[in-house]
Scaffold this active site. Structure first.
Site, short mmCIF file in Angstrom:
data_model
loop_
_atom_site.label_atom_id
_atom_site.label_comp_id
_atom_site.label_asym_id
_atom_site.label_seq_id
_atom_site.Cartn_x
_atom_site.Cartn_y
_atom_site.Cartn_z
N HIS A 67 -3.71 -4.49 4.11
CA HIS A 67 -4.57 -4.23 5.01
C HIS A 67 -5.45 -5.38 5.28
CE1 HIS A 67 -8.05 -3.16 1.87
NE2 HIS A 67 -7.44 -4.09 1.45
N CYS A 93 -10.56 -10.56 2.19
CA CYS A 93 -10.26 -9.24 2.93
C CYS A 93 -10.21 -9.28 4.27
CB CYS A 93 -11.11 -8.36 2.31
SG CYS A 93 -11.00 -7.98 0.57
N HIS A 118 -3.54 -8.80 3.53
CA HIS A 118 -3.27 -8.99 2.18
C HIS A 118 -2.93 -7.56 1.54
CE1 HIS A 118 -7.55 -7.52 2.28
NE2 HIS A 118 -7.15 -7.14 0.96
N HIS A 146 -2.52 -4.59 -1.93
CA HIS A 146 -3.06 -4.03 -3.17
C HIS A 146 -2.08 -2.97 -3.80
CE1 HIS A 146 -7.14 -5.46 -2.91
NE2 HIS A 146 -7.13 -4.91 -1.60
N ASP A 162 2.76 4.17 1.44
CA ASP A 162 3.25 3.15 0.63
C ASP A 162 4.17 2.16 1.39
OD1 ASP A 162 4.13 2.25 -1.86
OD2 ASP A 162 6.00 3.36 -1.90
N HIS A 163 4.06 1.00 1.04
CA HIS A 163 4.74 -0.03 1.70
C HIS A 163 4.61 -0.32 3.15
CE1 HIS A 163 6.56 -0.32 -2.34
NE2 HIS A 163 6.79 -1.51 -2.06
N GLU A 191 -8.49 0.26 -6.39
CA GLU A 191 -7.80 -0.83 -5.56
C GLU A 191 -7.47 -1.85 -6.49
OE1 GLU A 191 -9.39 -2.24 -1.43
OE2 GLU A 191 -10.75 -3.23 -2.87
#
Length: 136
Positions: A15, A34, A40, A42, A80-81, A125
């Site tokens: 994100h 961020c 980037h 998480h 996810d991904h 996070e």
């Protein structure tokens, strides 16, 4: 007897925290790393908790296999991904902060889980940074 059950899941997402109404300088100052224009990622840990009354016929509050299936179908497959800003409709106009991600997940799951159960989302996070919604 009121009791709480929880299911832990994991997903990886990228994100960028950015407010398009602000200058690049303000975004950099507020969001720091961020705000990287290349995004980037998480490794999120998600805990979904339900509170309510135990069903006397099953001994369950809620079938945890069913809860796992609901989380996978409605959250993990969508997040996810993925790049949350680019690959999901939820964050096209909503900054994907941990707070907003938790709220969005709560809203998604609230539509799938009977209102007789209190629903709480805990989203890590990082190992040290997490949010809970609702906050009680």
């Amino acid at each position: 007897m009121r009791i709480k059950v929880s299911r832990r899941e994991h997903f990886n997402s990228a994100h960028r925290l950015h407010n398009p109404e602000w200058s690049d300088e303000v975004n950099e100052r507020v969001f720091g790393k961020c705000n990287n224009p290349n995004y980037h990622g998480h490794n999120y840990e998600l805990i979904v908790s339900l509170t309510g009354e135990v069903d006397q016929s099953t001994g369950y509050l809620y079938d945890l296999k069913e809860l796992s299936d609901v989380i996978k179908k409605y959250v993990l497959i969508r997040f996810d991904h993925k790049n949350l800003n680019l690959d999901t409709e939820y964050f096209r106009d909503l900054n994907p902060t941990a707070e907003n991600i938790a709220l969005v997940i709560w809203r998604i799951l609230r539509q799938q889980i009977d209102e007789k159960f209190e629903l709480k989302i805990t989203l890590y996070e990082t190992e040290r940074n997490f949010v809970e919604y609702p906050a009680h």
